[in-house]
Design an enzyme around this catalytic site. Structure first.
Site: not given
Length: 254
Positions: A157, A192
């Site tokens: 990531y 989210t």
């Protein structure tokens, strides 16, 4: 009410939920016709329905941004449906499932995260660019505070988001003389589904620790990132290119 994107077309990847959905809605609210792209048809159709119920125009194109053929089809669908492309928000991304030191990091997980988060941005940019050159359009890429700092237990990531920052800079320089602006946004913790999967919200101990890293004292919401994206695409940001804008509640300031 002024609608700055009237008559223009925006393509949003990863628009099935979270920041992507909020940004698709923001573009539509600003008058743009919107192409909603992601891998999950049901959730994307919900995004389309939300836009249409508010009086906007939107179509859906099922797309895995890591697959060149599907990206090409997405661009072709955009042009066939709306006749042009003015704005591209490369938002699709995954966090991966491996959170270990690099010596134990799963190679398949590395490949998937890089394929979606970085190669996906490259592919979408590659196939959209000829159309953006014609309209002198704008691109916003989804980076992250992880693309501007280091950290533990998430090598793919961090690497992918640093790559997005670099790709943003190089593309901005390459296409500046053709009138295409390219920028990125770098959110901190935004409420989210991705954050929920990472157990950053709902676990009191972890949540309080993460909140302490945000000087504003709270997490962001998708609409705040959407506002940054649409501003970067607007004429108000006409002299801004090649930059990564933190939307981070002060996370990177200390």
């Amino acid at each position: 009410m002024t609608k700055p994107f009237t008559g223009q077309v925006a393509l949003v990847t990863g628009a099935s939920s979270g920041i992507g959905r909020a940004t698709a809605q923001a573009f539509a609210k600003g008058g743009a016709k919107v192409v909603v792209a992601a891998r999950r048809p049901e959730q994307c159709e919900e995004t389309v329905d939300l836009i249409r119920s508010a009086g906007g125009e939107a179509i859906f194109c099922k797309t895995d941004v890591a697959k060149p053929a599907e990206v090409k089809t997405m661009i072709e669908t955009t042009i066939a449906g709306f006749g042009a492309l003015n704005f591209l928000f490369n938002n699709a991304g995954v966090e991966g499932t491996t959170f270990t030191p690099i010596e134990d990091y799963a190679e398949d997980d590395w490949a998937q995260v890089i394929a979606i988060n970085l190669t996906g941005v490259f592919l979408c940019t590659k196939y959209a660019m000829p159309h953006l050159v014609r309209t002198k359009g704008a691109i916003v890429n989804m980076a992250s505070i992880a693309g501007l700092s280091g950290g533990r237990m998430g090598a793919a990531y961090y690497a992918s988001k640093h790559g997005v920052v670099g790709l943003t800079k190089s593309t901005a320089i390459e296409y500046a003389d053709k009138g295409v602006r390219v920028n990125a946004v770098a959110p901190a913790v935004i409420k989210t589904p991705m954050i929920e999967r990472a157990d950053l919200v709902g676990n009191d101990e972890i949540e309080q620790k993460m909140l302490s890293l945000h000087p504003l004292g709270r997490f962001g919401v998708p609409e705040e990132v959407a506002n940054a994206v649409t501003w970067l695409c607007s004429e108000q940001a006409s002299f801004v290119t090649g930059h990564t804008l933190p939307v981070d509640g002060g996370f990177l300031v200390p």
